[in-house]
Design a protein around this motif. Structure first.
Motif, PDB file in Angstrom:
ATOM      1  N   ALA A  66       0.840  -1.191   0.000  1.00  0.00           N
ATOM      2  CA  ALA A  66       0.000   0.000   0.000  1.00  0.00           C
ATOM      3  C   ALA A  66       0.873   1.239   0.000  1.00  0.00           C
ATOM      4  N   GLY A  67       0.438   2.228  -0.788  1.00  0.00           N
ATOM      5  CA  GLY A  67       1.136   3.499  -0.821  1.00  0.00           C
ATOM      6  C   GLY A  67       0.510   4.465   0.159  1.00  0.00           C
ATOM      7  N   VAL A  68       0.812   5.751  -0.016  1.00  0.00           N
ATOM      8  CA  VAL A  68       0.217   6.793   0.810  1.00  0.00           C
ATOM      9  C   VAL A  68      -1.237   6.972   0.381  1.00  0.00           C
ATOM     10  N   SER A  69      -2.118   6.973   1.363  1.00  0.00           N
ATOM     11  CA  SER A  69      -3.542   7.079   1.074  1.00  0.00           C
ATOM     12  C   SER A  69      -4.089   8.383   1.638  1.00  0.00           C
ATOM     13  N   GLN A  70      -4.840   9.112   0.830  1.00  0.00           N
ATOM     14  CA  GLN A  70      -5.428  10.369   1.291  1.00  0.00           C
ATOM     15  C   GLN A  70      -6.940  10.325   1.096  1.00  0.00           C
ATOM     16  N   SER A  71      -7.638  10.955   2.047  1.00  0.00           N
ATOM     17  CA  SER A  71      -9.091  11.032   1.931  1.00  0.00           C
ATOM     18  C   SER A  71      -9.600  12.347   2.499  1.00  0.00           C
ATOM     19  N   PRO A  72     -10.709  12.866   1.950  1.00  0.00           N
ATOM     20  CA  PRO A  72     -11.346  12.373   0.736  1.00  0.00           C
ATOM     21  C   PRO A  72     -10.504  12.715  -0.492  1.00  0.00           C
ATOM     22  N   SER A  73     -10.842  12.143  -1.634  1.00  0.00           N
ATOM     23  CA  SER A  73     -10.104  12.490  -2.846  1.00  0.00           C
ATOM     24  C   SER A  73     -10.562  13.849  -3.382  1.00  0.00           C
ATOM     25  N   ASN A  74     -11.822  14.166  -3.140  1.00  0.00           N
ATOM     26  CA  ASN A  74     -12.371  15.463  -3.524  1.00  0.00           C
ATOM     27  C   ASN A  74     -13.232  16.001  -2.392  1.00  0.00           C
ATOM     28  N   LYS A  75     -13.172  17.330  -2.186  1.00  0.00           N
ATOM     29  CA  LYS A  75     -13.994  17.955  -1.156  1.00  0.00           C
ATOM     30  C   LYS A  75     -14.440  19.312  -1.668  1.00  0.00           C
ATOM     31  N   VAL A  76     -15.749  19.509  -1.673  1.00  0.00           N
ATOM     32  CA  VAL A  76     -16.308  20.805  -2.038  1.00  0.00           C
ATOM     33  C   VAL A  76     -17.026  21.338  -0.813  1.00  0.00           C
ATOM     34  N   THR A  77     -16.745  22.566  -0.446  1.00  0.00           N
ATOM     35  CA  THR A  77     -17.374  23.138   0.733  1.00  0.00           C
ATOM     36  C   THR A  77     -17.585  24.634   0.544  1.00  0.00           C
ATOM     37  N   GLU A  78     -18.423  25.180   1.402  1.00  0.00           N
ATOM     38  CA  GLU A  78     -18.715  26.608   1.310  1.00  0.00           C
ATOM     39  C   GLU A  78     -17.679  27.417   2.067  1.00  0.00           C
ATOM     40  N   LYS A  79     -17.438  28.596   1.584  1.00  0.00           N
ATOM     41  CA  LYS A  79     -16.546  29.541   2.257  1.00  0.00           C
ATOM     42  C   LYS A  79     -16.978  29.716   3.708  1.00  0.00           C
ATOM     43  N   GLY A  80     -15.988  29.677   4.600  1.00  0.00           N
ATOM     44  CA  GLY A  80     -16.267  29.864   6.011  1.00  0.00           C
ATOM     45  C   GLY A  80     -16.390  28.575   6.804  1.00  0.00           C
ATOM     46  N   LYS A  81     -16.569  27.457   6.112  1.00  0.00           N
ATOM     47  CA  LYS A  81     -16.655  26.168   6.803  1.00  0.00           C
ATOM     48  C   LYS A  81     -15.261  25.652   7.141  1.00  0.00           C
ATOM     49  N   ASP A  82     -15.207  24.744   8.103  1.00  0.00           N
ATOM     50  CA  ASP A  82     -13.953  24.065   8.435  1.00  0.00           C
ATOM     51  C   ASP A  82     -13.871  22.762   7.647  1.00  0.00           C
ATOM     52  N   VAL A  83     -12.639  22.370   7.268  1.00  0.00           N
ATOM     53  CA  VAL A  83     -12.441  21.093   6.587  1.00  0.00           C
ATOM     54  C   VAL A  83     -11.286  20.332   7.240  1.00  0.00           C
ATOM     55  N   GLU A  84     -11.380  19.019   7.150  1.00  0.00           N
ATOM     56  CA  GLU A  84     -10.346  18.154   7.703  1.00  0.00           C
ATOM     57  C   GLU A  84      -9.926  17.174   6.618  1.00  0.00           C
ATOM     58  N   LEU A  85      -8.632  17.125   6.360  1.00  0.00           N
ATOM     59  CA  LEU A  85      -8.076  16.235   5.338  1.00  0.00           C
ATOM     60  C   LEU A  85      -7.222  15.195   6.039  1.00  0.00           C
ATOM     61  N   ARG A  86      -7.288  13.967   5.522  1.00  0.00           N
ATOM     62  CA  ARG A  86      -6.621  12.862   6.202  1.00  0.00           C
ATOM     63  C   ARG A  86      -5.532  12.250   5.327  1.00  0.00           C
ATOM     64  N   CYS A  87      -4.450  11.808   5.983  1.00  0.00           N
ATOM     65  CA  CYS A  87      -3.356  11.138   5.288  1.00  0.00           C
ATOM     66  C   CYS A  87      -2.942   9.898   6.061  1.00  0.00           C
ATOM     67  N   ASP A  88      -2.908   8.758   5.371  1.00  0.00           N
ATOM     68  CA  ASP A  88      -2.378   7.513   5.919  1.00  0.00           C
ATOM     69  C   ASP A  88      -1.046   7.236   5.238  1.00  0.00           C
ATOM     70  N   PRO A  89       0.061   7.353   5.958  1.00  0.00           N
ATOM     71  CA  PRO A  89       1.373   7.157   5.306  1.00  0.00           C
ATOM     72  C   PRO A  89       1.650   5.685   5.058  1.00  0.00           C
ATOM     73  N   ILE A  90       2.734   5.426   4.350  1.00  0.00           N
ATOM     74  CA  ILE A  90       3.193   4.048   4.163  1.00  0.00           C
ATOM     75  C   ILE A  90       3.609   3.492   5.518  1.00  0.00           C
ATOM     76  N   SER A  91       3.218   2.256   5.793  1.00  0.00           N
ATOM     77  CA  SER A  91       3.526   1.641   7.074  1.00  0.00           C
ATOM     78  C   SER A  91       5.039   1.637   7.324  1.00  0.00           C
ATOM     79  N   GLY A  92       5.411   2.100   8.517  1.00  0.00           N
ATOM     80  CA  GLY A  92       6.828   2.125   8.875  1.00  0.00           C
ATOM     81  C   GLY A  92       7.524   3.429   8.556  1.00  0.00           C
ATOM     82  N   HIS A  93       6.869   4.301   7.807  1.00  0.00           N
ATOM     83  CA  HIS A  93       7.459   5.607   7.501  1.00  0.00           C
ATOM     84  C   HIS A  93       7.228   6.554   8.676  1.00  0.00           C
ATOM     85  N   THR A  94       8.311   7.069   9.240  1.00  0.00           N
ATOM     86  CA  THR A  94       8.168   7.922  10.414  1.00  0.00           C
ATOM     87  C   THR A  94       8.069   9.401  10.052  1.00  0.00           C
ATOM     88  N   ALA A  95       8.488   9.761   8.863  1.00  0.00           N
ATOM     89  CA  ALA A  95       8.421  11.160   8.430  1.00  0.00           C
ATOM     90  C   ALA A  95       7.201  11.354   7.535  1.00  0.00           C
TER      91      ALA A  95
END
Lengths: 112, 116
Positions: free
Chosen positions: B2-31
């Motif tokens: 498995a490579g680096v996984s990010q979610s969501p792949s697309n996010k559309v939101t209105e100005k002023g809202k908060d958003v949270e983006l997620r990243c799952d790194p390659i297992s064992g990668h500390t940086a």
């Protein structure tokens, strides 16, 4: 600021070698040269890196001049799928380690 | 693997809202690294994690941007009170060991954020 200079675009005929140049005249002794490429709507893909010796892997060869002020990425037999933006990067020593600063890259067009 | 996984792949939101983006790194990668790429532009460094701490957050553009990493693995990038200029692709990368010069970074395919 990026420490590398690359031509904005290049063309290559399919099946021929693509030679992508990069200038990094202010490189320091402990800074590696990296090459990545980015195909539309994907994340950058690591290709190869080196310090002072020439390097080769299954994707490409990296030729670094003796004074380390420039390098060339060689794709030996370019295919249409090699059309991408190619980034030459010098990882710069900074806070907490080495910072990767991307420039504008070279847009390579491989033509049939 | 498995490579680096990010979610969501697309996010559309209105100005002023908060958003949270997620990243799952390659297992064992500390940086782990976050970058931003605006349309037709190169990558802009945002922040670097070594384990759960962030020795370099110099690229975060304003105090509306924050990031954390837990368990030395998953990281989240949060943008509060989003503005239209925040529209971009947010890329995550990971690498083995510390942020040393000879460790290649491996990238995910990013989250495309659009602020209406």
């Amino acid at each position: 600021d990026a420490k590398t200079t690359q031509p904005p675009s290049m063309d290559c005929a399919e099946g021929r070698a693509a030679n992508l140049p990069c200038n990094h005249s202010t490189i320091s002794g402990n800074e590696y040269v990296y090459w990545y490429r980015q195909i539309h709507s994907q994340g950058p893909q690591y290709i190869i890196h080196g310090l002072k010796n020439n390097e080769t892997n299954e994707m490409a060869s990296l030729i670094i001049t003796e004074d380390r002020k420039s390098s060339t990425l060689i794709l030996p037999h370019a295919t249409l799928r090699d059309t991408a933006v190619y980034y030459c990067i010098v990882r710069v020593a900074g806070t907490g380690g080495f910072k990767t600063i991307f420039g504008a890259g070279t847009r390579l067009f491989v033509k049939a | 693997g498995a490579g680096v996984s990010q979610s969501p792949s697309n996010k559309v939101t209105e100005k002023g809202k908060d958003v949270e983006l997620r990243c799952d790194p390659i297992s064992g990668h500390t940086a782990l690294y976050w970058y931003r790429q605006s349309l037709g532009q190169g990558l802009e460094f945002l922040i670097y994690f070594q384990g759960n701490s962030a020795p370099d957050k110099s690229g975060l553009p304003s105090d509306r941007f924050s990031a954390e990493r837990t368990g030395g693995s998953v990281s989240t990038l949060t943008i509060q009170r989003t503005q239209q200029e925040d529209s971009a692709v947010y890329l995550c990368a990971s690498s083995l060991g510390g942020n040393r010069g000879n460790q290649p970074q491996h990238f995910g395919d990013g989250t495309r954020l659009s602020i209406l």
